[in-house]
Write a protein that holds these residues in place. Structure first.
Motif, PDB file in Angstrom:
ATOM      1  N   SER A 330       0.830  -1.209   0.000  1.00  0.00           N
ATOM      2  CA  SER A 330       0.000   0.000   0.000  1.00  0.00           C
ATOM      3  C   SER A 330       0.862   1.257   0.000  1.00  0.00           C
ATOM      4  O   SER A 330       0.490   2.284  -0.584  1.00  0.00           O
ATOM      5  CB  SER A 330      -0.924  -0.002   1.212  1.00  0.00           C
ATOM      6  OG  SER A 330      -1.822  -1.099   1.155  1.00  0.00           O
ATOM      7  N   LEU A 340      -3.120   5.292   3.212  1.00  0.00           N
ATOM      8  CA  LEU A 340      -3.359   3.962   3.766  1.00  0.00           C
ATOM      9  C   LEU A 340      -4.026   4.142   5.122  1.00  0.00           C
ATOM     10  O   LEU A 340      -3.511   4.860   5.981  1.00  0.00           O
ATOM     11  CB  LEU A 340      -2.050   3.184   3.907  1.00  0.00           C
ATOM     12  CG  LEU A 340      -2.114   1.891   4.719  1.00  0.00           C
ATOM     13  CD1 LEU A 340      -3.043   0.878   4.059  1.00  0.00           C
ATOM     14  CD2 LEU A 340      -0.729   1.297   4.921  1.00  0.00           C
ATOM     15  N   VAL A 493      -0.085   7.481   6.308  1.00  0.00           N
ATOM     16  CA  VAL A 493      -0.823   6.383   6.934  1.00  0.00           C
ATOM     17  C   VAL A 493      -1.725   6.991   7.997  1.00  0.00           C
ATOM     18  O   VAL A 493      -1.309   7.902   8.732  1.00  0.00           O
ATOM     19  CB  VAL A 493       0.137   5.351   7.561  1.00  0.00           C
ATOM     20  CG1 VAL A 493      -0.654   4.200   8.181  1.00  0.00           C
ATOM     21  CG2 VAL A 493       1.117   4.827   6.530  1.00  0.00           C
ATOM     22  N   ASN A 514      -6.359   2.768   0.654  1.00  0.00           N
ATOM     23  CA  ASN A 514      -6.425   1.344   0.977  1.00  0.00           C
ATOM     24  C   ASN A 514      -6.755   1.222   2.460  1.00  0.00           C
ATOM     25  O   ASN A 514      -6.090   1.851   3.293  1.00  0.00           O
ATOM     26  CB  ASN A 514      -5.101   0.649   0.682  1.00  0.00           C
ATOM     27  CG  ASN A 514      -4.882   0.460  -0.808  1.00  0.00           C
ATOM     28  OD1 ASN A 514      -5.817   0.158  -1.547  1.00  0.00           O
ATOM     29  ND2 ASN A 514      -3.656   0.663  -1.264  1.00  0.00           N
ATOM     30  N   TYR A 594      -1.622  -2.185  -7.347  1.00  0.00           N
ATOM     31  CA  TYR A 594      -1.353  -2.931  -6.116  1.00  0.00           C
ATOM     32  C   TYR A 594      -0.890  -4.346  -6.435  1.00  0.00           C
ATOM     33  O   TYR A 594       0.078  -4.851  -5.836  1.00  0.00           O
ATOM     34  CB  TYR A 594      -2.621  -2.952  -5.257  1.00  0.00           C
ATOM     35  CG  TYR A 594      -2.449  -3.612  -3.903  1.00  0.00           C
ATOM     36  CD1 TYR A 594      -2.171  -2.853  -2.780  1.00  0.00           C
ATOM     37  CD2 TYR A 594      -2.580  -4.988  -3.748  1.00  0.00           C
ATOM     38  CE1 TYR A 594      -2.016  -3.440  -1.529  1.00  0.00           C
ATOM     39  CE2 TYR A 594      -2.421  -5.596  -2.513  1.00  0.00           C
ATOM     40  CZ  TYR A 594      -2.139  -4.813  -1.410  1.00  0.00           C
ATOM     41  OH  TYR A 594      -1.974  -5.411  -0.176  1.00  0.00           O
ATOM     42  N   GLN A 616      -9.730  -4.522   1.005  1.00  0.00           N
ATOM     43  CA  GLN A 616      -9.473  -3.121   1.329  1.00  0.00           C
ATOM     44  C   GLN A 616     -10.389  -2.162   0.585  1.00  0.00           C
ATOM     45  O   GLN A 616     -10.707  -1.083   1.112  1.00  0.00           O
ATOM     46  CB  GLN A 616      -8.012  -2.785   1.005  1.00  0.00           C
ATOM     47  CG  GLN A 616      -7.004  -3.572   1.813  1.00  0.00           C
ATOM     48  CD  GLN A 616      -5.584  -3.384   1.311  1.00  0.00           C
ATOM     49  OE1 GLN A 616      -5.299  -2.445   0.573  1.00  0.00           O
ATOM     50  NE2 GLN A 616      -4.686  -4.281   1.678  1.00  0.00           N
TER      51      GLN A 616
END
Length: 679
Positions: A330, A340, A493, A514, A594, A616
């Motif tokens: 990711s 992410l 993230v 994701n 991905y 996801q």
């Protein structure tokens, strides 16, 4: 008078602004309360009671905030009153400051005139010294000429004396040698002529000696006069230098006094801040680059991942290989999917996993705790305070400046700023990002990150400007276009707790992210001292260079996907279209990227990668679908057929659990619980 009136007007305007903002906040809260009451009337009684209790607590909190704002307004009014009193009391001091400034200007004019006089005197001194040097040289030549003439005269006198001695001898011999008389007379005549010529030459030389002596005396007198003038000029120059030093010291003292007065005035009037003072907070680095002093030795992607698996295991962090690979992949597809999200219940290691992964890979880490009050991009990137004329910088904007690859070429960044991370990678963790509305504070930032994917040429200023983040720095922005570019060396993230205290993500965010959901931990373990010592040895021995990270991405891009992957993606889209939730080109390209970037390049790895994307991206879209409805049932069955083709039994079991009676009447996606010892 205008200098005294301006601070008063500023304080009055600031006071009115605070009062108006407090009234506006009260009005908006009152309107929201009316709107909330209308919505509340349509809810069941139990829900209305719970919501009413929450609303009462919120109103108490808003009442406290309004009371604090009113107290701040009163404080500001008192400060403005004290400012007016101070201006009235110090009116004479301001007049004295102006008088001192006029005296300083006169002193500076006197200093300039003194410096000009000193320059003229010094020039005259140099001319006198040059004339003296020439006179000394002429005197030396005259003395040498005089010595030569005296030597010649001495020689002529000696010759004359010889002739006289010979004449006496001739006269003595005249009586004895009568026969040689004629010859002696002729010789005597010749000697007399020579003597006359010598006497004439002697007279001429004596006249020349007298003239040279007269010239020498004249030059000596001139030399003595020049020495006296030189001494006078040197004394005058010393006095002028002493006066100049005194004037310079006085000017320095007055400049220091002016600086002190300006500093006091700047403290009273925040609008006088300079450009450097306004942006001073931006130049404090948020990332300590000394954490990793050299590039990491492991340049192979598989070796780096093996180190990460071992490092997590040494810390007793029980994450399956599939979860770590999903996190790694990711981050590699950040250009297509810039965010992410790690979701799940609290305490499952959502915040710990990316931090430890960064330590194992040699990636710099920045953790940002999201606050519930965040409602705009200023909370994330900072803002310009127009009352203080200061940019209030956050750790994120400081870190983005460090990792902006084009920062060294930006003219608005000072040359003394030397905290650039030239070839490094940064991970930014937005901890508990759904405590506030993600769309409020991160939506614009997310759009900028997505825009960089469509750039034709990052090195082209016009193209890159579309994805750059502009900074508002008030009136100083007129001097320079302050922008920051977030490149793919910065990875984002976010963590999200799924409980009653948090907000759900919108479809806009989910389509660009994701989402990995964490189940409950199977086992809990503590790290022993020996395990911690071993984990220190397994940490990255240097920073992961951006060039190595980019090479891993390029290697994944070169992978060719089989036709069945394209067919599975089409089948998934067709299944979602049955319930009116299909995905577009953005999601299709993100899924393909991905699968390409998955570290396991085998057929099994490709199946696992596609299963990860179903987990996801696809299954979160099915939240709220009715499995009993014909369209909902056919949609879920179509997704399950693709999952069966990937041979991911745990994902298939999670889907069945989401449509079981225990989950309620609608489909509820709760994530996959994978055992720690299996992929």
């Amino acid at each position: 008078m205008p200098e005294l009136l301006f601070p008063y007007l500023v304080s009055v305007v600031a006071t009115l602004a605070v009062i108006l903002s407090a009234l506006w906040a009260f009005t908006m809260s009152y309107r929201r309360a009316i709107d909330y009451a209308k919505r509340e009337a349509r809810l069941p009684l139990a829900t209305r009671w719970e919501d009413l209790s929450d609303r009462v607590a919120d109103l108490h909190e808003e009442w406290d905030q309004l009371r604090d704002q009113l107290q701040q307004a009163k404080t500001l009014i008192e400060e403005s009153q004290r400012e007016r009193e101070w201006l009235a009391q110090n009116k004479d001091e301001v007049a004295q400051m102006r008088l001192e400034r006029e005296q300083l200007e006169r002193v500076r004019a006197d200093l300039v005139q003194t410096q000009e006089d000193y320059a003229v005197a010094r020039q005259r001194l140099e001319e006198a010294e040059l004339a003296r040097a020439k006179a000394d040289f002429s005197c030396q030549q005259l003395e040498e000429r005089s010595r030569w003439l005296e030597q010649r005269i001495s020689e002529q006198q000696k010759g004359l004396q010889d002739h006289e001695e010979r004449l006496v001898a001739v006269r003595t011999e005249l009586a004895d040698v009568q026969s040689r008389l004629d010859a002696a007379k002729r010789q005597l005549a010749v000697c007399n002529e020579a003597l006359a010529a010598a006497q004439e030459r002697l007279n001429i030389m004596q006249a020349e000696v007298k003239e040279l002596a007269r010239q020498r005396d004249l030059l000596k007198r001139q030399n003595e006069q020049l020495d006296a003038d030189t001494a006078t000029l040197r004394s005058t120059a010393a006095e002028l230098q002493e006066q100049a030093a005194q004037y310079q010291q006085r000017v320095k003292d007055l400049d220091n006094r002016i600086a002190e007065l300006r500093g006091e005035e700047r403290k009273r009037d925040k609008s006088l801040a300079s450009s450097d003072e306004a942006m001073a907070e931006l130049w404090h680095p948020a990332i300590a680059l000394g954490e990793f002093k050299k590039p990491a030795t492991a340049t192979s992607e598989h070796k780096a991942l093996e180190r990460a698996y071992a490092y997590l295991a040494s810390l007793n962090l029980k994450f399956s290989k599939r979860v770590v690979d999903a996190l790694h992949t990711s981050l590699k597809v950040a250009r297509d999917t810039p965010l992410l999200v790690l979701a799940g219940i609290s305490g499952t290691g959502k915040s710990l996993l990316p931090r430890r992964y960064a330590e194992a890979m040699g990636i710099h880490f920045l953790g940002i705790p999201v606050q519930p009050r965040w409602d705009g991009p200023q909370d994330l990137l900072g803002f310009f305070n127009y009352l203080e004329n200061r940019y209030k910088a956050t750790d994120l904007i400081r870190a983005l400046l460090q990792f902006d690859p084009f920062a060294p070429d930006r003219k608005w960044i000072p040359n003394s700023y030397d905290c650039m991370a030239d070839d490094r990678v940064l991970m930014v963790l937005l901890d508990e990002m759904n405590l506030a509305r993600v769309e409020y504070y991160f939506s614009e930032f997310l759009s900028r990150l997505e825009t960089r994917r469509d750039l034709v040429n990052v090195n082209n200023d016009a193209d890159r400007m579309k994805a750059e983040i502009p900074l508002d720095i008030g009136r100083f922005g007129e001097e320079a276009d302050c922008r920051v570019f977030v490149d793919t060396n910065v990875l984002f993230v976010g963590t999200m707790n799924e409980d009653e205290s948090t907000l759900t993500l919108s479809d806009k965010v989910i389509d660009r992210a994701n989402v990995i959901r964490f189940g409950r931990p199977k086992s809990l373990a503590l790290s022993s001292p020996d395990a911690l010592a071993q984990s220190d040895r397994l940490r990255a021995d240097g920073y992961l260079s951006r060039s190595v990270w980019s090479r891993w991405i390029v290697e994944g891009t070169e992978q060719v996907l089989p036709n069945e992957v394209e067919e599975w993606i089409s089948d998934l889209n067709a299944a979602l279209a049955r319930v009116g939730r299909p995905f577009g080109f953005r999601t299709r390209n993100a899924i393909r990227a991905y699968v390409q970037q998955y570290p396991d390049r085998t057929d099994e790895g490709m199946r696992f990668a596609l299963a990860d994307q179903i987990e996801q991206r696809v299954l979160p879209k099915l939240r709220g679908v009715d499995p009993a409805d014909d369209a909902g049932q056919r949609c879920i069955e179509g997704v399950k057929r693709v999952v069966q083709a990937t041979q991911d039994s745990h994902l298939l079991a999670a889907i069945d659990h989401g449509i079981s009676s225990q989950s309620g009447q609608l489909f509820a996606w709760l994530g996959v619980e994978r055992p720690d010892d299996v992929p």
